[in-house]
Design a protein around this motif. Structure first.
Motif, PDB file in Angstrom:
ATOM      1  N   GLY A 168       2.815  13.032  -4.611  1.00 34.02           N
ATOM      2  CA  GLY A 168       3.011  11.378  -4.102  1.00 34.02           C
ATOM      3  C   GLY A 168       1.832  11.019  -4.906  1.00 34.02           C
ATOM      4  N   ALA A 169       1.102  11.072  -6.258  1.00 33.86           N
ATOM      5  CA  ALA A 169       0.525   9.929  -7.035  1.00 33.86           C
ATOM      6  C   ALA A 169       1.102   9.473  -8.350  1.00 33.86           C
ATOM      7  N   HIS A 170       2.307  10.795  -8.218  1.00 37.91           N
ATOM      8  CA  HIS A 170       3.201  10.711  -9.613  1.00 37.91           C
ATOM      9  C   HIS A 170       3.620   9.255  -8.758  1.00 37.91           C
ATOM     10  N   GLY A 171       4.198   9.697  -7.204  1.00 40.56           N
ATOM     11  CA  GLY A 171       5.003   8.710  -7.260  1.00 40.56           C
ATOM     12  C   GLY A 171       4.932   7.768  -6.980  1.00 40.56           C
ATOM     13  N   GLU A 172       3.325   7.174  -6.871  1.00 38.59           N
ATOM     14  CA  GLU A 172       2.568   5.795  -7.072  1.00 38.59           C
ATOM     15  C   GLU A 172       2.507   5.154  -7.824  1.00 38.59           C
ATOM     16  N   LEU A 173       1.916   6.292  -9.100  1.00 46.20           N
ATOM     17  CA  LEU A 173       2.749   6.352 -10.970  1.00 46.20           C
ATOM     18  C   LEU A 173       3.679   4.832 -10.759  1.00 46.20           C
ATOM     19  N   MET A 357       9.436  10.038 -16.126  1.00 44.61           N
ATOM     20  CA  MET A 357       8.234  10.877 -16.108  1.00 44.61           C
ATOM     21  C   MET A 357       7.833  11.872 -15.790  1.00 44.61           C
ATOM     22  N   THR A 358       8.463  12.660 -16.308  1.00 46.49           N
ATOM     23  CA  THR A 358       8.832  14.320 -15.839  1.00 46.49           C
ATOM     24  C   THR A 358      10.038  14.628 -16.869  1.00 46.49           C
TER      25      THR A 358
END
Lengths: 527, 123, 457
Positions: A168-173, A357-358
């Motif tokens: 989730g936090a990665h998605g927010e970013l 991102m990854t």
């Protein structure tokens, strides 16, 4: 001093032994209590020589390690296979889990995890393929990603989705970086992201990471975003807003469309935190509310297991305005062939990706599980999911609001979670005591002290996978513990009494952190 | 020596242009058991309101702001090893840092002890 | 709808208790125009278990399963055998369906496991401490660069050409937004440039950290001691990236050679390939930097009765308390993958890890010898563990595809990893683990020989 969450972790000592049914102290030689078994650390059980795996013996060769051989002991303990299985089985029994009972942790959507999803994820054609295999050998995997993407886009009414964010936090970013890339592309550097004061802590953390200054927007007395205050703050320096809808008070933001229009009119973009999508999935499409980006926690709404703290998965749906800035890699389809766009130079002209991102393509193992869940429910089932989730939460709200203060209960129904405050508890009693009392009752506690806008907040999210019977039992326990706290029942202050551990000393843990195990002799030598 | 207080619950004790800064007894009570303190290094230049130090309890982290402008002359090393001093003696041994003031007139905006007592009584 | 326990009768009773007529009355806050009246028509309705299984099997059948063909792919993810009990344990509901252990009294299982995991990781990597895991190796690598900036208060990171190009891409993407300056360069196949000398020369007073991968993207293993000394001299940190943790059973850990932060991808142990995720990021560092570490940490303490127990600790570094001042915006770790790693590591133990590492190295040496015996094929890598790079006489990307057409997954071409760079197209990165049979090496070598000689095998 800006204080946050003030619940403290230092337990009070219990005098004597509590296991006194007839005035006699009860104890066992082993320290175990029947099925409640303590378990040492693997380093205390095993040895450096023990191995639970048979490994081929190879003919010695001339090493190509270039003199870098590791000669010093590593200090790893091994166990035989039988000891290993027993060690982890014993540990597992000290955990609460959805499989054991209702898990009312607000904003976390702890719903049943169907085992079909596990079975599908373990099909060798998905579990045993390498992310760098030639594209022609992974067509089925890319098709599955494309299929899940189609579901996510259609359920949200959004034109595009970035699949690679890991949680989730990665998605927010991902969403905020897309917003920043879009604004930069039009030569319009802006500095501020507005965040409601009830936001998840990750929202300001994410915005700050992306280089934005965070300003809070107040809430109304009804627990919603103060639209007038928001409108007054909008201007050429505001890049956008991050809003959770349904919000962290468990309420739908009725003015969401208006908020989006206002932000767009001021040249900003709208990020919606989709943590609470479970309340509206199949009934409301966020795309109809004018948002530009929203992450979807597959481990919440779409039932991939939480696994004791991850892995999650956080695909982000994007509007037309943000789609060109989606991160690499992504899947495209031409005729019957799926292509994986991995690098910028092979991009088509309509992409202006903000980057990568990854390392690889996202949480494939979570995609398989989520798609298995989504297909099982289908469009009709998912609509029923949100309806039952909302029904269950309102049932708890109305079964509790005569004994517990529900700060927004008067303004109408809640969505998928019910919010209570600690108003009316006896002096010296707070939300944490109710949490620990619920542990003794056999439940995982609700979310406590969040959202910050409510004093001593208790956020209860039952989810749709609970039966009426299970809800009634929980309500019975919850009412009992609340009444204990209102009456000032002293025994509650030392709860839990029946858990594998009593209250743990978090102060000592933080003052002198012990983060790895050390051999007793070295520990003594160091003192 | 005069002691002043801020609405953010810092105290500052001034002797001519030298001052010592810490957090109040009320603040340590709100924080609970302090587990970690980060104090500023000597020679750090602080403007009034800047983040000067960090104080952490188990579940709360707070910034300590510079009550007035100046240059840090010393940080309290004792707090690194024994952060509990902030709980046991917040307005004495548990001081955070010492500073040299650049503008003593900034002190006029702060509260004296009686005003601060009144201020916390209303919280 | 097998996952929904309520009956219509019960729904009616519950609505009555709530005091509303219909479910729609609970959605009154949703504006009229945003309410859907029925199920979304463009999507199919619910499906039985059998129907879902059929669909998944059909999709899976379109993929080439790694375990069914000669398989030599690495480049950041490695195919190792995972013992059956690992998967059994991670499917226990008490682990699988637990939440983050924020209520320690009823989460000692997860917490003790994380404490054991942290100890295992720290010892493997040679660091004082390790955290409870991150998303994956690439995000761990970026978090380490961020951490070095916080510690040194400097912004220039030097990334060695041996760092995985996807990790470099992630760092570049993030650095665009944080203002970090990344000094990056590409690897070469000619072997004439002294990469270590170049790296040493680029360290200066502005440098926050030097990032090296070990073993590197081409499979090289090099002593890190000199870089560590130089970095220390300039008050910069040495960050080592380990994408193949099995190597730690054979070669010195980066911590032993002076690395300040060691990050890694833990997928190799216990996790499986899974087409790239979920994986598990490893993150260890020297004890003095612990309060600047990202991610969750599990610590030992005692309970009110004096019994040893474990809690998440130092959580004030995290986003839910520090909000816009957090060390990182990450909330989740990769708990279940950390469990898989830890169970597999427990089964191996020190002896097993060392033996497994030597099997990998031995097979890799055999494969290297056989493949470099092919005319026109040359070894690029110097010292290596279980992965090495060959220079083919032609573009490796096409060769990889021709091999795949013959059901051989024969490594990763540098052309795919570095699509825009001259001089790397002929490079082929080959990984050899314990799962590779001698026959696989023969099949691969014979096919490559035939293709390179212009024939059709």
């Amino acid at each position: 001093m800006n204080q946050r969450d003030l619940n403290q972790g230092r337990p009070s000592r219990i005098e004597g032994d509590i296991d006194t049914t007839n005035g006699r102290k009860l104890s066992t030689f082993s320290g175990n209590k029947a099925l409640m078994l303590d378990e040492p650390l693997i380093f205390e059980l095993g040895s450096r020589e023990t191995c639970g795996v048979d490994i081929d013996v190879m003919e010695p060769i001339e090493s190509r390690l270039g003199g870098l051989e590791r000669h010093q002991p590593i200090g790893l303990a091994g166990l035989s296979e039988s000891e290993t299985v027993r060690h982890y089985t014993r540990l597992s029994r000290q955990n609460y889990a959805i499989d054991l009972g209702l898990f009312p942790l607000g904003s976390c959507t702890m719903k049943h995890n169907p085992r079909l999803n596990e079975k599908m994820a373990r099909i060798a054609g998905f579990a045993d393929i390498h992310p760098m295999q030639p594209i022609s050998t992974v067509q089925g995997a890319l098709e599955l990603i494309d299929e899940l993407a189609h579901w996510l886009k259609t359920l949200t009414g959004m034109p595009a989705v970035a699949m690679s964010p890991k949680a989730g936090a990665h998605g927010e970013l991902c969403g905020i970086l897309a917003i920043r890339a879009a604004l930069e592309a039009r030569g319009d550097a802006r500095e501020v992201i507005l965040v409601p004061e009830s936001a998840h802590g990750t929202n300001p953390a994410t915005a700050a990471f992306a280089g934005y200054r965070v300003e809070e927007i107040p809430a109304t007395e009804g627990g919603r975003v103060d639209v007038e205050a928001l409108a007054a703050r909008l201007g050429p320096d505001v890049a956008g807003v991050m809003i959770t809808n349904p919000n962290t008070c468990g309420l739908f933001e009725p003015d969401m469309r208006k908020i989006s229009d206002l932000v767009h009119a001021a040249g900003g973009l709208v990020y919606c935190d989709g943590a609470n999508f479970n309340a509206i999935v199949g009934r409301v499409r966020p795309g109809d509310l004018g948002i530009d980006a929203m992450h979807i926690n597959l481990h919440k709404t779409f039932s991939t297991p939480h696994g004791g703290g991850g892995p999650g998965s956080g695909p982000v749906v994007l509007s037309e305005a943000l789609a060109p800035y989606a991160p690499l890699p992504y899947v495209t389809k031409s005729s019957d062939f799926f292509q994986l766009v991995e690098e910028e130079q092979s991009l088509s002209e309509d992409s202006d990706t903000f980057g990568r991102m990854t390392a690889f393509h996202g949480q494939m193992g979570m995609f398989t599980r989520a798609l298995s869940y989504i297909m099982s429910h289908g469009a009709d089932g998912l609509k029923q999911v949100s309806e039952d989730a909302v029904l269950n939460a309102n049932y708890i709200l109305r079964s509790m609001d005569d004994v517990l203060d529900a700060p927004f209960g008067h303004s109408g129904p809640c969505m998928h979670e019910a919010l209570f405050s600690d108003k009316g508890l006896a002096d010296g009693f707070s939300t944490i005591n109710i949490s620990k009392g619920l542990i003794d009752e056999g439940y995982h506690p609700m979310t406590m002290y969040f959202p910050l806008v409510v004093h001593g907040a208790m956020l209860v999210e039952p989810t749709e996978t609970e039966s009426k019977h299970a809800l009634d039992n929980f309500i019975g326990s919850f009412r009992h513990v609340v009444n204990q706290a209102k009456e000032g029942d002293q025994s509650l202050l030392q709860a839990p009494h029946f858990a594998p551990r009593a209250r743990l000393d978090e102060t000592a843990a933080a003052r002198r952190p012990i983060l790895v195990w050390n051999e007793p002799e070295t520990a003594q030598a160091a003192e | 020596m005069i002691r002043y207080f801020t609405e953010d619950h810092e105290w500052i004790e001034v002797e001519e242009e030298e001052a010592t800064v810490g957090i109040t007894d009320y603040a340590q009570g709100q924080l609970g058991d302090v587990v970690f303190v980060e104090t500023p290094a000597a020679e750090t230049i602080l403007a009034k309101g800047d983040d000067a130090a960090v104080v952490e309890s188990v579940k709360a982290a707070s910034d300590v702001y510079a009550p007035v402008s100046g240059e840090v002359t010393d940080g309290n090393e004792a707090l690194v090893d024994d952060p509990a001093l902030v709980n046991s003696d917040p307005e004495g041994e548990g001081w955070f840092f010492k500073m040299k003031l650049t503008d003593t007139s900034e002190l006029n905006a702060l509260m004296d002890e009686d005003a601060y007592k009144e201020f916390i009584a209303d919280l | 709808m097998r996952y929904l326990p309520l009956s219509d009768n019960e729904r009616g009773q519950m609505l009555a208790k709530i005091g509303v007529q219909s479910i729609d009355d609970l959605f009154v806050d949703v504006p009229e125009e945003a309410r859907l009246t029925g199920p979304i028509r463009e999507l199919p309705n619910h499906a039985s278990e059998m129907a879902v299984e059929r669909h998944f099997k059909a999709l899976a059948a379109k993929n080439t399963v790694a375990g069914e063909v000669p398989f030599f792919i690495g480049a950041g993810a490695y195919r190792h055998h995972v013992p059956a009990s690992v998967d059994h344990i991670i499917q226990r509901g008490e682990f699988l369906t637990a939440y983050t252990p924020y209520q320690p009294e009823i989460a000692q299982g997860t917490l003790q496991m994380l404490f054991e995991f942290q100890t295992q990781v720290a010892r493997m990597l040679g660091t004082d401490v390790a955290n409870a895991s991150m998303y994956d190796g690439s995000t761990s690598c970026w978090e380490a660069i961020s951490m070095a900036r916080r510690i040194t208060k400097k912004k220039k990171a030097i990334l060695s050409p041996g760092v995985h190009p996807h990790y470099v891409s992630v760092a570049k993407t993030m650095a665009r937004f944080t203002g970090d300056i990344l000094d990056t360069s590409l690897p070469t196949l000619d072997g004439t440039t002294d990469l270590e000398a170049e790296l040493l020369n680029s360290i200066d007073d502005e440098t926050s950290c030097v990032v090296v991968q070990y073993p590197d993207i081409l499979g090289n293993i090099n002593d890190l001691t000199r870089i560590s000394h130089k970095a220390q001299e300039y008050k910069a940190l040495l960050i080592a990236v380990v994408t193949e943790p099995v190597a730690m059973g054979a070669i010195k850990s980066p911590g032993e050679m002076g690395a300040d932060i060691v990050v890694g991808e833990g997928q190799s142990i216990g996790v499986g390939l899974q087409f790239g995720g979920p994986y598990v990021g490893l993150f260890g560092c020297k004890a003095k930097y612990v309060r600047q570490m990202p991610g969750r940490l599990c610590g030992e303490t005692v309970d009110a009765e004096g019994k040893r127990g474990f809690v998440l600790t130092l959580s004030t570094r995290e986003q839910h308390i520090r909000r816009d001042k957090a060390t990182s915006n990450i909330c989740t770790n990769s708990g279940l993958c950390a469990l898989a790693f830890s169970v597999h590591m427990t089964l191996l133990g020190e002896k097993g890890l060392r033996d497994l590492a030597m099997v990998n190295h031995t097979k890799a040496v055999k494969a290297a010898d056989r493949l470099t015996s092919i005319e026109g094929v040359e070894m690029v890598t110097g010292n290596f563990f279980n992965e090495f790079t060959l220079r083919l006489p032609t573009d490796a990307r096409a060769i990889v595809q021709q091999l795949a057409d013959q059901q051989i997954l024969g490594g990763v071409s540098l052309g795919r990893l570095y699509p825009d760079s001259d001089g790397l197209d002929n490079g082929l990165v080959i990984a050899v683990t314990e799962t590779v049979l001698d026959e696989d090496i023969e099949i691969f070598a014979n096919a490559l020989e035939t293709i390179l000689s212009g024939g059709v095998s």
